[in-house]
Scaffold this active site. Structure first.
Site, PDB file in Angstrom:
ATOM      1  N   ARG A  81       2.728   9.897  16.024  1.00 43.35           N
ATOM      2  CA  ARG A  81       3.859   9.166  16.218  1.00 43.35           C
ATOM      3  C   ARG A  81       5.177   9.872  15.132  1.00 43.35           C
ATOM      4  O   ARG A  81       5.356  10.012  14.445  1.00 43.35           O
ATOM      5  CB  ARG A  81       3.738   7.924  15.056  1.00 43.35           C
ATOM      6  CG  ARG A  81       2.663   6.930  15.627  1.00 43.35           C
ATOM      7  CD  ARG A  81       1.901   6.133  15.302  1.00 43.35           C
ATOM      8  NE  ARG A  81       1.300   6.357  13.529  1.00 43.35           N
ATOM      9  CZ  ARG A  81       1.112   5.870  12.775  1.00 43.35           C
ATOM     10  NH1 ARG A  81       1.196   4.591  12.614  1.00 43.35           N
ATOM     11  NH2 ARG A  81       0.243   6.127  11.700  1.00 43.35           N
ATOM     12  N   LYS A 110       1.985  16.362  10.333  1.00 50.85           N
ATOM     13  CA  LYS A 110       2.275  16.660   8.366  1.00 50.85           C
ATOM     14  C   LYS A 110       0.598  17.034   8.745  1.00 50.85           C
ATOM     15  O   LYS A 110      -0.062  16.648   9.291  1.00 50.85           O
ATOM     16  CB  LYS A 110       2.571  15.687   7.888  1.00 50.85           C
ATOM     17  CG  LYS A 110       1.881  14.414   7.484  1.00 50.85           C
ATOM     18  CD  LYS A 110       1.497  14.362   5.901  1.00 50.85           C
ATOM     19  CE  LYS A 110       0.872  13.018   5.775  1.00 50.85           C
ATOM     20  NZ  LYS A 110       0.954  12.890   5.066  1.00 50.85           N
ATOM     21  N   ASN A 134       9.950   4.224   0.129  1.00 49.14           N
ATOM     22  CA  ASN A 134       9.848   5.190   1.455  1.00 49.14           C
ATOM     23  C   ASN A 134      11.486   4.930   1.563  1.00 49.14           C
ATOM     24  O   ASN A 134      11.267   6.542   1.590  1.00 49.14           O
ATOM     25  CB  ASN A 134       9.222   4.511   2.504  1.00 49.14           C
ATOM     26  CG  ASN A 134       7.544   4.365   2.876  1.00 49.14           C
ATOM     27  OD1 ASN A 134       7.191   4.870   1.604  1.00 49.14           O
ATOM     28  ND2 ASN A 134       6.683   3.745   3.482  1.00 49.14           N
ATOM     29  N   GLY A 187      13.431  21.727   6.288  1.00 50.85           N
ATOM     30  CA  GLY A 187      13.018  22.403   7.532  1.00 50.85           C
ATOM     31  C   GLY A 187      13.011  21.563   8.705  1.00 50.85           C
ATOM     32  O   GLY A 187      14.063  20.604   8.456  1.00 50.85           O
ATOM     33  N   GLU A 207       0.849  -1.119  -0.109  1.00 51.63           N
ATOM     34  CA  GLU A 207       0.384  -0.096   0.053  1.00 51.63           C
ATOM     35  C   GLU A 207       0.947   1.186  -0.122  1.00 51.63           C
ATOM     36  O   GLU A 207       1.866   1.397   0.204  1.00 51.63           O
ATOM     37  CB  GLU A 207      -0.885  -0.371   1.659  1.00 51.63           C
ATOM     38  CG  GLU A 207      -1.542   1.313   1.529  1.00 51.63           C
ATOM     39  CD  GLU A 207      -2.639   0.878   0.609  1.00 51.63           C
ATOM     40  OE1 GLU A 207      -3.396   0.159   0.141  1.00 51.63           O
ATOM     41  OE2 GLU A 207      -3.086   2.131  -1.001  1.00 51.63           O
ATOM     42  N   PHE A 208       0.443   2.195  -0.345  1.00 47.39           N
ATOM     43  CA  PHE A 208       1.226   3.356  -0.874  1.00 47.39           C
ATOM     44  C   PHE A 208       0.643   4.925  -0.606  1.00 47.39           C
ATOM     45  O   PHE A 208       0.692   6.119  -0.827  1.00 47.39           O
ATOM     46  CB  PHE A 208       1.516   3.746  -2.440  1.00 47.39           C
ATOM     47  CG  PHE A 208       2.449   2.298  -2.703  1.00 47.39           C
ATOM     48  CD1 PHE A 208       4.272   2.055  -2.534  1.00 47.39           C
ATOM     49  CD2 PHE A 208       1.959   1.916  -3.633  1.00 47.39           C
ATOM     50  CE1 PHE A 208       4.334   1.359  -2.923  1.00 47.39           C
ATOM     51  CE2 PHE A 208       2.770   0.495  -4.458  1.00 47.39           C
ATOM     52  CZ  PHE A 208       4.032   0.465  -3.320  1.00 47.39           C
ATOM     53  N   GLU A 239      -0.806   9.639   4.658  1.00 44.93           N
ATOM     54  CA  GLU A 239      -2.046   9.627   5.468  1.00 44.93           C
ATOM     55  C   GLU A 239      -2.940  11.826   5.056  1.00 44.93           C
ATOM     56  O   GLU A 239      -2.177  12.203   4.545  1.00 44.93           O
ATOM     57  CB  GLU A 239      -2.185  10.237   7.136  1.00 44.93           C
ATOM     58  CG  GLU A 239      -1.010   8.624   7.592  1.00 44.93           C
ATOM     59  CD  GLU A 239      -0.658   8.375   9.344  1.00 44.93           C
ATOM     60  OE1 GLU A 239      -1.270  10.144   9.787  1.00 44.93           O
ATOM     61  OE2 GLU A 239      -0.100   7.985   9.192  1.00 44.93           O
ATOM     62  N   CYS A 245       5.667   6.197   9.205  1.00 48.76           N
ATOM     63  CA  CYS A 245       6.325   4.970   8.425  1.00 48.76           C
ATOM     64  C   CYS A 245       7.982   5.096   7.905  1.00 48.76           C
ATOM     65  O   CYS A 245       8.589   4.769   8.002  1.00 48.76           O
ATOM     66  CB  CYS A 245       5.046   5.528   6.956  1.00 48.76           C
ATOM     67  SG  CYS A 245       3.630   4.457   7.464  1.00 48.76           S
TER      68      CYS A 245
HETATM   69  C1  UGA Z   1       4.299   7.561   3.193  1.00 47.50           C
HETATM   70  C2  UGA Z   1       4.861   8.223   2.000  1.00 47.50           C
HETATM   71  O1  UGA Z   1       4.145   8.447   1.013  1.00 47.50           O
HETATM   72  C3  UGA Z   1       3.226   6.398   1.472  1.00 47.50           C
HETATM   73  O2  UGA Z   1       3.840   6.578   0.206  1.00 47.50           O
HETATM   74  C4  UGA Z   1       3.296   5.757   2.526  1.00 47.50           C
HETATM   75  O3  UGA Z   1       2.795   4.731   1.845  1.00 47.50           O
HETATM   76  C5  UGA Z   1       3.174   5.382   3.507  1.00 47.50           C
HETATM   77  O4  UGA Z   1       4.409   6.478   4.267  1.00 47.50           O
HETATM   78  C6  UGA Z   1       3.526   3.998   4.753  1.00 47.50           C
HETATM   79  O5  UGA Z   1       4.242   3.901   4.395  1.00 47.50           O
HETATM   80  O6  UGA Z   1       2.524   3.849   4.522  1.00 47.50           O
HETATM   81  P1  UGA Z   1       3.017   9.341   5.639  1.00 47.50           P
HETATM   82  O7  UGA Z   1       4.095   8.682   6.494  1.00 47.50           O
HETATM   83  O8  UGA Z   1       1.731   8.966   5.229  1.00 47.50           O
HETATM   84  O9  UGA Z   1       3.412   8.497   4.135  1.00 47.50           O
HETATM   85  O10 UGA Z   1       3.406  10.630   4.958  1.00 47.50           O
HETATM   86  P2  UGA Z   1       3.975  11.267   4.285  1.00 47.50           P
HETATM   87  O11 UGA Z   1       3.446  12.364   3.282  1.00 47.50           O
HETATM   88  O12 UGA Z   1       5.080  10.767   3.049  1.00 47.50           O
HETATM   89  O13 UGA Z   1       5.587  12.382   4.851  1.00 47.50           O
HETATM   90  C7  UGA Z   1       6.158  11.764   5.550  1.00 47.50           C
HETATM   91  C8  UGA Z   1       7.450  13.022   6.792  1.00 47.50           C
HETATM   92  O14 UGA Z   1       7.584  13.530   5.325  1.00 47.50           O
HETATM   93  C9  UGA Z   1       5.305  14.259   7.113  1.00 47.50           C
HETATM   94  O15 UGA Z   1       6.867  14.291   8.494  1.00 47.50           O
HETATM   95  C10 UGA Z   1       6.130  15.325   6.216  1.00 47.50           C
HETATM   96  O16 UGA Z   1       6.079  17.032   7.025  1.00 47.50           O
HETATM   97  C11 UGA Z   1       7.820  14.941   5.836  1.00 47.50           C
HETATM   98  N1  UGA Z   1       7.727  15.756   4.305  1.00 47.50           N
HETATM   99  C12 UGA Z   1       7.214  15.551   3.528  1.00 47.50           C
HETATM  100  C13 UGA Z   1       9.030  16.790   4.226  1.00 47.50           C
HETATM  101  O17 UGA Z   1       9.565  17.038   5.063  1.00 47.50           O
HETATM  102  N2  UGA Z   1       9.650  17.136   2.692  1.00 47.50           N
HETATM  103  C14 UGA Z   1       8.518  17.072   1.956  1.00 47.50           C
HETATM  104  O18 UGA Z   1       9.255  17.396   1.573  1.00 47.50           O
HETATM  105  C15 UGA Z   1       7.841  15.590   2.091  1.00 47.50           C
END
Ligand code: UGA
Length: 436
Positions: free
Chosen positions: A332, A325, A210, A255, A146-147, A150, A262
């Site tokens: 978490r 985020k 990831n 940042g 799954e990709f 959240e 995840c």
């Molecule tokens: C992540 C992956 O993006 C999903 O594809 C995957 O399915 C999921 O993990 C999982 O393994 O279940 P998610 O944890 O919901 O999804 O969050 P992201 O949107 O990827 O963000 C992760 C973290 O990276 C957040 O803390 C966000 O603030 C940070 N982030 C994201 C940055 O610091 N910079 C960015 O440019 C993007």
């Protein structure tokens, strides 16, 4: 199609609701009675746009139900395994205890010809071991990672970028792939790439995806360290890099770095598994990715200390954000909360606000001060720290409005999400992370 979804956490609850919305007959199973009761009332147990509406529709249609007994999974054509795989306490590897328990409980209810489709993020090799346990029942194990993100979970489940299905060799594998094509029919008809692989590749796709995303974020944050030292601006650098379509701008948001349930645990589990396979050196860089990421939190705290001339004790600090985020109430491994906790530990009077995550944050960190109202958090602050880039702070908070509330106009932009010039024009001492 009749389906069961085993494990109704983030992944499972969304998957069950989304599958019912596609017209399937779905039962979600979880051992957590409170959660099952909430889901059965059509209430989302966590903040996720559109989930509540999908749950209510599914339950009203009679196609979606939630149960605590595994026996209710019996009779489904496909059983999706969606239980959590957290980091092992005291280690870096994934804790597979919930996956094993789910399979143990499911085994007596499997019929010959059933498909068991793993969705949880697992170390490569797990699927092959599970397949051996399931085979005697005449069922087939496939891996269907799954990709979903959240905040976008419903969208990502119904309209994914790609569908990956790892299957065993031979006819049995081909039949299982066809069944999953049917399960995801609308996406397949919309020409979503549908990749059929072996089991190990499917497991690896998830870990590698990831790992790549985490690496991309840490790459830009490493550049932020250099930009800081060189007097350059990492946000402009990211824009310029992002125009190269081979690089792309997404996941170059600099940042305080990545957190959540995840990315942090997945890169550690990926490296731990590589070590077990005798290939630790191949992903040695993931240790650096992790280290760069954790240094960002130190850096944010240091920026606040510097801005307040080393005097944190008794200073009131407004921390805008607690969730890992925006569009999530998940705390978490939240870098936002980590920064708040450290500032508190240094003696500051910290007031945290967040549009969705206050209850979770207050339960985990009762030592922090909280304000539901953003302006209340800002009132009389000696410094403002933005750590989750919610629109409420990024777009809707004007520097003039904030300036009228605070005691001192100091802002640390932990997500490089503010218009620095606009804030400076209102007399703010603006400090970004790798920005001039
Ligand atoms: C992540 C992956 O993006 C999903 O594809 C995957 O399915 C999921 O993990 C999982 O393994 O279940 P998610 O944890 O919901 O999804 O969050 P992201 O949107 O990827 O963000 C992760 C973290 O990276 C957040 O803390 C966000 O603030 C940070 N982030 C994201 C940055 O610091 N910079 C960015 O440019 C993007």
């Amino acid at each position: 199609m009749r389906m069961s979804v085993i494990g109704c956490g983030y992944l499972g609850a969304v998957h069950a609701a989304a599958m019912a919305s596609l017209g399937h007959d779905v039962v979600g199973i979880d051992v957590d009675e409170t959660r099952i009761a909430m889901l059965s009332r059509g209430e989302a147990p966590f903040f996720e746009p559109r989930l509540g509406e999908l749950l209510a529709e599914g339950i009203a249609s009679g196609r979606l139900r939630f149960r605590t007994e595994m026996a209710d999974a019996a009779g489904a054509d496909v059983h999706f395994l969606a239980v959590g795989t957290p980091q092992l306490p005291g280690g870096h590897a994934a804790d597979l205890r919930f996956v094993d328990a789910a399979v143990d409980a499911l085994l007596p209810h499997l019929r010959a010809g059933d498909i068991v489709a793993g969705k949880s993020t697992v170390p490569v090799g797990t699927a092959a071991a599970l397949a051996r346990r399931i085979e005697p029942a005449g069922a087939t194990l496939v891996w269907n990672p799954e990709f979903l993100r959240e905040g976008w979970a419903v969208h990502d489940t119904i309209s994914p970028d790609r569908i990956v299905v790892g299957v065993p060799d031979g006819e049995e594998g081909a039949r299982a792939a066809d069944l999953l094509r049917d399960a995801y029919r609308p996406a397949v008809e919309a020409e979503t790439p549908f990749l059929v692989t072996d089991l190990a590749t499917a497991e690896l796709v998830k870990g590698a995806a990831n790992a790549f995303l985490a690496t991309k974020i840490s790459f830009i944050n490493a550049m932020a360290e250099i930009a800081d030292a060189a007097g350059a601006d990492v946000a402009l650098l990211a824009d310029a890099l992002g125009h190269d379509t081979r690089i792309g701008r997404r996941y170059l948001g600099s940042g305080i770095g990545f957190g959540g349930g995840c990315l942090p645990k997945d890169i550690r589990a990926f490296a731990a598994r590589a070590e077990e396979l005798g290939r630790g050196e191949a992903v040695g860089f993931l240790r650096e990715v992790d280290a760069i990421n954790l240094r960002r939190r130190d850096r944010a705290v240091q920026l606040v200390i510097d801005a307040l001339d080393g005097q944190l004790f008794g200073r009131r600090i407004a921390v805008l954000g607690a969730a890992f985020k925006p569009f999530s109430d998940d705390i978490r491994d939240s870098p936002a909360l980590d920064v708040a906790v450290r500032l508190r530990g240094l003696g500051a009077d910290v007031v945290v606000t967040d549009p969705a995550a206050i209850d979770n944050a207050a339960a985990a960190h009762p030592q922090l001060g909280f304000a539901r109202d953003r302006d209340e958090a800002l009132r009389d602050a000696d410094a403002v720290v933005i750590v989750t880039e919610w629109d409420e702070y990024r777009r809707e908070l004007s520097p003039a409005h904030a300036g009228a509330l605070v005691r001192r106009r100091i802002v640390v932009d932990g997500r490089n999400c503010l218009d620095a010039a606009a804030w400076r024009a209102q007399g703010w001492n603006y400090r970004g992370m790798g920005r001039r």
